[in-house]
Scaffold this active site. Structure first.
Site, PDB file in Angstrom:
ATOM      1  N   SER A   1     -45.499 -49.663  -4.600  1.00  0.00           N
ATOM      2  CA  SER A   1     -44.647 -48.634  -5.206  1.00  0.00           C
ATOM      3  C   SER A   1     -45.392 -47.830  -6.265  1.00  0.00           C
ATOM      4  O   SER A   1     -46.417 -48.268  -6.805  1.00  0.00           O
ATOM      5  CB  SER A   1     -43.420 -49.283  -5.846  1.00  0.00           C
ATOM      6  OG  SER A   1     -42.707 -50.020  -4.886  1.00  0.00           O
TER       7      SER A   1
HETATM    8  N1  SAM Z   1     -43.000 -54.850  -4.633  1.00  0.00           N
HETATM    9  C1  SAM Z   1     -44.013 -54.356  -3.748  1.00  0.00           C
HETATM   10  C2  SAM Z   1     -45.324 -54.107  -4.414  1.00  0.00           C
HETATM   11  O1  SAM Z   1     -45.415 -54.204  -5.642  1.00  0.00           O
HETATM   12  O2  SAM Z   1     -46.284 -53.836  -3.695  1.00  0.00           O
HETATM   13  C3  SAM Z   1     -43.555 -53.119  -3.031  1.00  0.00           C
HETATM   14  C4  SAM Z   1     -43.188 -53.454  -1.713  1.00  0.00           C
HETATM   15  S1  SAM Z   1     -42.730 -52.330  -0.478  1.00  0.00           S
HETATM   16  C5  SAM Z   1     -42.072 -50.920  -1.264  1.00  0.00           C
HETATM   17  C6  SAM Z   1     -41.306 -53.233   0.127  1.00  0.00           C
HETATM   18  C7  SAM Z   1     -41.624 -54.588   0.704  1.00  0.00           C
HETATM   19  O3  SAM Z   1     -40.390 -55.197   1.067  1.00  0.00           O
HETATM   20  C8  SAM Z   1     -42.483 -54.558   1.945  1.00  0.00           C
HETATM   21  O4  SAM Z   1     -43.593 -55.368   1.801  1.00  0.00           O
HETATM   22  C9  SAM Z   1     -41.538 -55.091   3.035  1.00  0.00           C
HETATM   23  O5  SAM Z   1     -42.177 -55.796   4.055  1.00  0.00           O
HETATM   24  C10 SAM Z   1     -40.620 -55.972   2.221  1.00  0.00           C
HETATM   25  N2  SAM Z   1     -39.324 -56.273   2.842  1.00  0.00           N
HETATM   26  C11 SAM Z   1     -38.548 -55.466   3.607  1.00  0.00           C
HETATM   27  N3  SAM Z   1     -37.428 -56.112   3.977  1.00  0.00           N
HETATM   28  C12 SAM Z   1     -37.496 -57.361   3.441  1.00  0.00           C
HETATM   29  C13 SAM Z   1     -36.646 -58.492   3.474  1.00  0.00           C
HETATM   30  N4  SAM Z   1     -35.484 -58.501   4.152  1.00  0.00           N
HETATM   31  N5  SAM Z   1     -37.033 -59.598   2.791  1.00  0.00           N
HETATM   32  C14 SAM Z   1     -38.211 -59.637   2.124  1.00  0.00           C
HETATM   33  N6  SAM Z   1     -39.057 -58.593   2.064  1.00  0.00           N
HETATM   34  C15 SAM Z   1     -38.707 -57.469   2.715  1.00  0.00           C
END
Ligand code: SAM
Length: 240
Positions: free
Chosen positions: A90
């Site tokens: 992000s």
């Molecule tokens: N917090 C992260 C960082 O600092 O890099 C940003 C992550 S990205 C915007 C969103 C993440 O949420 C992705 O890695 C995605 O695979 C994960 N994600 C999506 N749906 C999810 C779920 N149901 N449970 C856990 N993770 C999930």
């Protein structure tokens, strides 16, 4: 042979220097940029300055260690970057405001849904002693486990799974942060929030405007919510 070595040596040394570079001044500049963005959006945030501890955490965590090696030179630009598997790390401004909205105390227990690169988790771990983080994509979950071990973030406990259902074994949480957008606030996450707890979550569909929401659970279990500002996140996936 000798002249080839003389010609390539400076390049090898430069690559080595970049690999070992700490980027401290770039981080300082990023913190100033985030502060300026916060002032600019203060009408939405309800404040013109983030907590000092959050800004200090942003100034300490080496974001270049959380992005793919070929994107390192962009690590301190205030924008999201791809991390593979269709996912992103992000934007630092968003990481900072989401962290600030959680209003963390050192002994808070925090759940993050969407570990991704681990950057947001590392920022949280600078502020509290107990962080639990769930990632649904196994490859990202494995990578981040190694990254946390290498960087010494031993207090972040990770799991591969669907974060929609939270992590009941470690609940209740003082704070929950969801870093992927959901059409609704997952009821299990509300249940696992401690009375007095805070949750930040982007709510909305993948092709519509999403709102960053701040939810608080009152002492008697009521949920209060407010829209903070429009955002654009990758979707929360899974079977739910
Ligand atoms: N917090 C992260 C960082 O600092 O890099 C940003 C992550 S990205 C915007 C969103 C993440 O949420 C992705 O890695 C995605 O695979 C994960 N994600 C999506 N749906 C999810 C779920 N149901 N449970 C856990 N993770 C999930």
């Amino acid at each position: 042979m000798r002249s080839l070595l003389l010609r390539t040596l400076p390049l090898i040394l430069l690559a080595g220097a970049l690999a070992g570079q700490d980027f401290e001044s770039e981080r300082g500049a990023l913190v100033e940029e985030v502060r300026a963005d916060v002032r600019y959006t203060s009408r939405h945030l309800g404040r013109a300055e983030l907590r000092r501890a959050v800004l200090e955490a942003l100034g300490r965590v080496p974001r270049h260690e959380f992005v793919p090696p070929d994107l390192r030179r962009y690590a301190y630009e205030n924008r999201p970057l791809p991390i593979g598997y269709g996912q992103t790390i992000s934007q630092p401004y968003i990481v900072a405001i989401m962290t600030d909205l959680l209003d963390l105390e050192r002994d808070d227990v925090v759940l993050e849904v969407g570990t991704g690169s681990g950057y947001q988790g590392a920022i949280l771990a600078e502020l509290v002693d107990e962080v639990y983080s769930i990632e649904i994509i196994p490859e990202l979950g494995e990578q981040v486990r190694e990254r946390f071990a290498q960087l010494g973030y031993d207090d972040i406990v990770t799991r591969i799974g669907d974060g929609y259902y939270g992590w009941p074994e470690h609940a209740p949480f003082d704070a929950v942060i969801v870093t992927a957008a959901s059409g609704h606030v997952p009821p299990p996450l509300i249940e696992q929030l401690r009375p007095g707890g805070r949750m930040v979550i982007p709510v909305g569909g993948p092709f519509s405007t999403q709102q960053l929401m701040l939810l608080t659970k009152t002492a008697n279990g009521e949920i209060r919510s407010r829209q903070v500002l429009p955002v654009a996140f990758v979707p929360l996936t899974g079977e739910h």
